[in-house]
Design an enzyme around this catalytic site. Sequence first.
Site, short mmCIF file in Angstrom:
data_model
loop_
_atom_site.label_atom_id
_atom_site.label_comp_id
_atom_site.label_asym_id
_atom_site.label_seq_id
_atom_site.Cartn_x
_atom_site.Cartn_y
_atom_site.Cartn_z
N LYS A 98 0.95 -1.21 0.11
CA LYS A 98 0.01 -0.38 0.23
C LYS A 98 0.85 1.18 -0.08
O LYS A 98 1.72 1.85 0.96
CB LYS A 98 -0.81 0.21 1.54
CG LYS A 98 -1.49 1.88 1.21
CD LYS A 98 -2.57 1.24 2.78
CE LYS A 98 -3.19 2.83 1.96
NZ LYS A 98 -4.23 2.83 3.39
N GLY B 20 -9.03 8.77 8.88
CA GLY B 20 -9.59 9.45 10.28
C GLY B 20 -10.56 10.27 10.53
O GLY B 20 -10.58 10.76 11.77
N ALA C 189 -10.09 5.56 3.36
CA ALA C 189 -9.59 7.03 4.34
C ALA C 189 -11.08 7.37 4.10
O ALA C 189 -11.93 7.92 3.16
CB ALA C 189 -8.43 7.78 3.71
N GLY C 190 -11.42 8.00 5.82
CA GLY C 190 -12.35 9.16 6.32
C GLY C 190 -14.32 7.99 6.20
O GLY C 190 -15.13 8.39 6.55
N ASN D 12 -10.79 1.59 8.33
CA ASN D 12 -9.67 1.35 10.02
C ASN D 12 -10.08 1.89 11.48
O ASN D 12 -10.57 1.33 12.39
CB ASN D 12 -8.29 1.80 9.65
CG ASN D 12 -7.29 1.27 11.10
OD1 ASN D 12 -5.98 1.68 10.63
ND2 ASN D 12 -7.89 1.07 11.87
N THR D 13 -9.85 3.10 11.85
CA THR D 13 -9.97 4.05 12.35
C THR D 13 -11.89 3.68 13.07
O THR D 13 -12.40 4.07 13.96
CB THR D 13 -10.32 5.62 11.99
OG1 THR D 13 -9.24 5.76 11.76
CG2 THR D 13 -10.97 6.73 13.58
#
Length: 258
Positions: free
Chosen positions: A100, A161, A187-188, A209-210
Amino acid sequence: MDRVDDRLVIAGRAFASRLFLGTGKFPSNASLRATIDACGTEMVTVALRRVDPTAEDDILDAIPGERVLLLTNTSGADDADEAVRLARLARAAGLPEWIKLEITPEPRYLLPDAVETLRAAEVLCREGFTVLPYVNADPVLCKRLEEVGCATVMPLGSWIGSNQGLRTKAALEIIVEQSLVPVVVDAGIGAPSQAAEAMELGADAVLVNTAIGTAGDPVAMGAAFKQAVEAGRRAFVAGLPAVAGRADASSPLTGFLS
């Protein structure tokens, strides 16, 4: 739709799950391990800087390598040279050659550097790595990355995040439309509904992830994201109806007596 017949293929490898998982921010390796099982992911990202094979409970111990592909992340790289060096270190350590590519020199919003990302991608693709670049939702850049040999493009939905969802939706639609390689929204994404939205617009996968790692119950949240991604993909394949500018009665009021 049978999931077996709708597998995602990246660089010749098939994946039944279209939910990829980042491994940061989990409260423990045990929680990460349980979440991997609950969400059914078959690809997880790990920053090379977090890998310590000499540690008693290294993060790699939480990843079932027999069924989950490890995607080494160049997180923390400030430029192309550093990202290439991290990828080469991962290869030398015997990790999979799937990378990545993430170059984020700007510290406040962690925005990817388009110029350095393209430069690093050219080098890594030539050296035989399978490159999945994290980028801004820029259709022109995504096409250039595809042309140099990247296995996917990974445009952001919003800042890393931030949990703001698909702030770049209009650009994502263009990227999906023109891409000849899988599009992974990265992301986001902060809620299962946002993951479903990404899949409904035609993304091939999402990376989260977050929203999972910091949830009150990461395991349960991982299971929720699994269902949302599957539902969004099913809706896209089924064919969502066009958005209308006016009302269109589902039960017509004319002609029903004739």
